[in-house]
Motif scaffolding. Sequence first.
Motif, PDB file in Angstrom:
ATOM      1  N   ALA A 188      65.828  22.930 -65.582  1.00 48.48           N
ATOM      2  CA  ALA A 188      65.796  24.310 -65.076  1.00 48.48           C
ATOM      3  C   ALA A 188      65.163  25.089 -66.027  1.00 48.48           C
ATOM      4  CB  ALA A 188      67.079  24.768 -64.685  1.00 48.48           C
ATOM      5  N   CYS A 189      65.080  24.606 -67.358  1.00 47.19           N
ATOM      6  CA  CYS A 189      64.343  25.604 -68.424  1.00 47.19           C
ATOM      7  C   CYS A 189      62.814  25.404 -68.059  1.00 47.19           C
ATOM      8  CB  CYS A 189      64.602  24.656 -69.782  1.00 47.19           C
ATOM      9  SG  CYS A 189      64.454  22.965 -69.759  1.00 47.19           S
ATOM     10  N   CYS A 190      62.144  24.563 -67.510  1.00 51.31           N
ATOM     11  CA  CYS A 190      60.595  24.420 -67.446  1.00 51.31           C
ATOM     12  C   CYS A 190      60.281  24.309 -66.109  1.00 51.31           C
ATOM     13  CB  CYS A 190      60.119  23.320 -68.062  1.00 51.31           C
ATOM     14  SG  CYS A 190      60.529  23.192 -69.829  1.00 51.31           S
ATOM     15  N   TYR A 191      61.014  24.256 -65.064  1.00 51.12           N
ATOM     16  CA  TYR A 191      60.573  24.190 -63.699  1.00 51.12           C
ATOM     17  C   TYR A 191      60.606  25.487 -62.997  1.00 51.12           C
ATOM     18  CZ  TYR A 191      59.733  21.668 -59.100  1.00 51.12           C
ATOM     19  OH  TYR A 191      59.285  21.193 -58.128  1.00 51.12           O
ATOM     20  N   ALA A 244      68.407  15.939 -70.578  1.00 58.35           N
ATOM     21  CA  ALA A 244      67.016  15.970 -70.990  1.00 58.35           C
ATOM     22  C   ALA A 244      66.001  16.403 -70.221  1.00 58.35           C
ATOM     23  CB  ALA A 244      66.697  14.494 -71.456  1.00 58.35           C
ATOM     24  N   CYS A 245      65.137  17.254 -70.831  1.00 57.88           N
ATOM     25  CA  CYS A 245      64.011  17.887 -69.925  1.00 57.88           C
ATOM     26  C   CYS A 245      62.739  17.164 -70.362  1.00 57.88           C
ATOM     27  CB  CYS A 245      63.983  19.204 -70.152  1.00 57.88           C
ATOM     28  SG  CYS A 245      62.506  19.903 -69.385  1.00 57.88           S
ATOM     29  N   THR A 246      61.918  16.333 -69.486  1.00 54.98           N
ATOM     30  CA  THR A 246      60.639  15.806 -69.561  1.00 54.98           C
ATOM     31  C   THR A 246      59.528  16.856 -70.284  1.00 54.98           C
ATOM     32  OG1 THR A 246      60.232  16.088 -67.181  1.00 54.98           O
ATOM     33  CG2 THR A 246      61.000  13.894 -67.832  1.00 54.98           C
ATOM     34  N   ALA A 247      59.837  18.249 -69.450  1.00 54.21           N
ATOM     35  CA  ALA A 247      58.720  18.978 -70.378  1.00 54.21           C
ATOM     36  C   ALA A 247      58.990  19.367 -71.231  1.00 54.21           C
ATOM     37  CB  ALA A 247      58.485  20.110 -68.883  1.00 54.21           C
ATOM     38  N   CYS A 248      60.039  19.573 -71.651  1.00 52.27           N
ATOM     39  CA  CYS A 248      60.518  20.065 -73.181  1.00 52.27           C
ATOM     40  C   CYS A 248      60.370  19.051 -74.178  1.00 52.27           C
ATOM     41  CB  CYS A 248      62.008  20.511 -73.292  1.00 52.27           C
ATOM     42  SG  CYS A 248      62.321  22.037 -72.551  1.00 52.27           S
ATOM     43  N   ASP A 249      60.308  17.796 -74.055  1.00 48.19           N
ATOM     44  CA  ASP A 249      60.086  16.816 -74.850  1.00 48.19           C
ATOM     45  C   ASP A 249      59.192  15.873 -75.092  1.00 48.19           C
ATOM     46  OD1 ASP A 249      61.101  14.810 -76.818  1.00 48.19           O
ATOM     47  OD2 ASP A 249      63.261  14.641 -75.831  1.00 48.19           O
TER      48      ASP A 249
HETATM   49 ZN   LIG Z   1      62.656  22.025 -70.061  1.00 47.58          ZN
END
Ligand SMILES: [Zn+2]
Length: 274
Positions: A188-191, A244-249
């Motif tokens: 949810a941080c990036c979507y 874990a977030c795929t977009a953050c890492d």
């Molecule tokens: Zn993220």
Amino acid sequence: MTQFVKLQVLEFPVSSDVQWAVASPHLTSCLLPARHAFSVREGGVSEGPFASLNLGFATGDVRARVNENLRRFASALNVPPGSLITVSQVHGDRLLEATAPQDGDEVPPPLGEADGVWTRTAGLAVGVKTADCVPILISDAAGRCVAAVHSGWRGTDLRISARAVETLAVQGVEPASLVAAIGPCIGACCYEVSEELAFRFERAFGAEVVRRDRPKPHLDLPRAVRLTLVAAGVRPDRIDVLDACTACDPARFFSHRRDRGISGRHLSAIVAGK
Ligand SMILES: [Zn+2]
């Protein structure tokens, strides 16, 4: 609250045709009773935006490298390449059954068009490819009947993970006995999503699946998948969610959104036990 652990070493088959001898960095859930892995970027031969363990052909990587990466991933799962069964994913809600391994030293082409694949054939691995969408691995309590599900926003909206639970229930597997692990996906941080999509999900799953603390709404896909599994009868304490977030890492994960389409694909797969 995650029970995922980063394995330093997986068991490898002692065989002369296994050339991969480095420790595997893949992610596993200690809840799942069947052998499985959620791949990370590490451990492959691809380069550039596909570095290094790209497991998908669709985004322009060199075919031979992807095939080598697929062989390595199969080896990490301790199955012959011909026993790693995938599907051609179309953002629908259909599942196919994998019933037999294929010959040859390459991972076989997709079984057919579907977004989930399940098996009750011992030794067969079923997997889905993702790079932001949600991979879900499901198993009965004995690890004999297993499924892999690909759930992007369309699949989540169609509740494909509930279709997977129903499919296994037809085989006599009680939903309450299932164990599920929700793997690395965009958080949810990036979507960031449109208001229209946010409303649609709020209506379907409740306000908790959309974050509204920033100017644009952000969708929490893994939460919607978890709610779907619970509504389908899976016990909340038998669902593991990787934090874990795929977009953050970028060091660990490919991300379709972050990398604007030029990115590799992860494979998440589970092996049916005897
Ligand atoms: Zn993220």
